[in-house]
Design a protein around this motif. Sequence first.
Motif, mmCIF file in Angstrom:
data_model
loop_
_atom_site.group_PDB
_atom_site.id
_atom_site.type_symbol
_atom_site.label_atom_id
_atom_site.label_comp_id
_atom_site.label_asym_id
_atom_site.label_seq_id
_atom_site.Cartn_x
_atom_site.Cartn_y
_atom_site.Cartn_z
ATOM 1 N N LEU A 75 -7.820 -57.288 -10.268
ATOM 2 C CA LEU A 75 -8.014 -58.363 -11.241
ATOM 3 C C LEU A 75 -7.595 -57.878 -12.619
ATOM 4 O O LEU A 75 -7.913 -56.754 -13.016
ATOM 5 N N ILE A 77 -7.664 -59.159 -16.722
ATOM 6 C CA ILE A 77 -8.212 -60.117 -17.683
ATOM 7 C C ILE A 77 -7.416 -60.006 -18.978
ATOM 8 O O ILE A 77 -7.328 -58.924 -19.578
ATOM 9 N N THR A 86 -0.162 -62.839 -19.656
ATOM 10 C CA THR A 86 -0.171 -64.018 -18.791
ATOM 11 C C THR A 86 1.227 -64.579 -18.580
ATOM 12 O O THR A 86 1.645 -64.846 -17.448
ATOM 13 N N LEU A 103 -11.369 -68.899 -20.070
ATOM 14 C CA LEU A 103 -12.025 -67.671 -20.515
ATOM 15 C C LEU A 103 -12.991 -67.963 -21.653
ATOM 16 O O LEU A 103 -14.146 -67.507 -21.648
ATOM 17 N N SER A 106 -16.095 -69.791 -20.366
ATOM 18 C CA SER A 106 -17.014 -68.884 -19.680
ATOM 19 C C SER A 106 -17.819 -68.074 -20.679
ATOM 20 O O SER A 106 -19.041 -67.910 -20.533
ATOM 21 N N LEU A 113 -16.221 -66.044 -14.587
ATOM 22 C CA LEU A 113 -14.789 -66.186 -14.838
ATOM 23 C C LEU A 113 -14.115 -66.817 -13.619
ATOM 24 O O LEU A 113 -14.576 -66.642 -12.486
ATOM 25 N N LYS A 114 -13.013 -67.520 -13.866
ATOM 26 C CA LYS A 114 -12.302 -68.192 -12.785
ATOM 27 C C LYS A 114 -10.838 -67.744 -12.766
ATOM 28 O O LYS A 114 -9.982 -68.359 -13.412
ATOM 29 N N PRO A 115 -10.555 -66.663 -12.049
ATOM 30 C CA PRO A 115 -9.176 -66.146 -12.005
ATOM 31 C C PRO A 115 -8.245 -67.050 -11.206
ATOM 32 O O PRO A 115 -8.679 -67.868 -10.393
ATOM 33 N N ASP A 123 -4.996 -61.033 -9.087
ATOM 34 C CA ASP A 123 -5.568 -62.198 -9.756
ATOM 35 C C ASP A 123 -5.589 -61.970 -11.259
ATOM 36 O O ASP A 123 -5.638 -60.831 -11.735
ATOM 37 N N VAL A 125 -7.143 -63.592 -15.119
ATOM 38 C CA VAL A 125 -7.852 -64.521 -15.995
ATOM 39 C C VAL A 125 -6.938 -64.719 -17.194
ATOM 40 O O VAL A 125 -6.757 -63.804 -17.999
ATOM 41 N N CYS A 158 -20.158 -62.676 -17.546
ATOM 42 C CA CYS A 158 -19.197 -63.597 -16.915
ATOM 43 C C CYS A 158 -18.397 -62.927 -15.797
ATOM 44 O O CYS A 158 -17.908 -63.604 -14.881
ATOM 45 N N LEU A 159 -18.269 -61.602 -15.868
ATOM 46 C CA LEU A 159 -17.485 -60.864 -14.879
ATOM 47 C C LEU A 159 -18.280 -60.502 -13.636
ATOM 48 O O LEU A 159 -17.749 -60.500 -12.518
#
Length: 326
Positions: A75, A77, A86, A103, A106, A113-115, A123, A125, A158-159
Amino acid sequence: MSLTLPQSIVLTEYDKDYPVEVPWLDLWHVYVVANDKGGAGKTSTVANLALMILKKLRRGDPSKGIPGDPDARVLVIDLNAQGNLTVHEFGASEEQNDHGKGLYDSLHAGTALKPVTVRPGLDLVPGGGEWLKDDVATLYRRLRDKYDANADLRLLQCLLPIAGDYDFILIDTPPENPPLQRLAMGAGRWIITPAKTDNGSLDGVKEMSEQFKKVRKVNPLLTLLGVVLFATGRKSTQIHQKAEKRLREILKGRYFKFRTNIGHSEAVAQESRDVDGEPLVALFDRAEGGDTSLPETVRSVHEDYRKLTDEVIARSAEIKKAIEES
């Protein structure tokens, strides 16, 4: 991989003057890449380490009888308002890229978090957007008023619900944004610091180290894993020695420099900038596949990242083992 981790920590106003119980020893797989100066190599380091680690996990090491893990997951972030990781490194699609809105939401609500998946096993974020630069500063001030130093644990809150789903987690931090740097450090176990040899980049290490000292109050196992010299001449020995002397003065007993330097190649840098979604290790895949249009120096920089990856994994495992045995 599946880690046994608590699904959440809850921050309450009662925690303002007391430590929050966090499973730090189980978060050994969270790495923060930080330097307060822009252009020091943070985003490139995160992108290439992430893909190199994923390759290493999936391939295993047949020479040592270590099988590959096809289900390995990494993952990343992106905490930078520029969103370069990104867009330019991982090429997130328009459907995937919310420009950091998820992000921020959250962080605001303290929810998971929603990856999004940008490559098999990888993945992300997404980062980007003005709210990461401006709105987070306002949010952070409110969190500080409510939780004092424990506000630095908000990103960790959040993680945690998804942290056990990944073998490695890497966090890219923005320059000159103490709130986001501290939130990243509050969620991390290790800090990797890329630095160029110029004074501005070395000053960025100094500023980063000040944030590190403050976050250690709530994250006592946060460790400066090492410094890596970035985009530097391979034979610039005297320049390296001068930079290393300054780094020792800044970091004192926490100083450790990785043996590997990431070499400079303008051709590679240009190629990487021009092709969205292809960090150097991905470009090297093309070279392995016979793409002769790529510069030869792709191979040398790829080798730098391969060696750095091995050093990062080995050093963090060594320190983790020593802690567990103590």
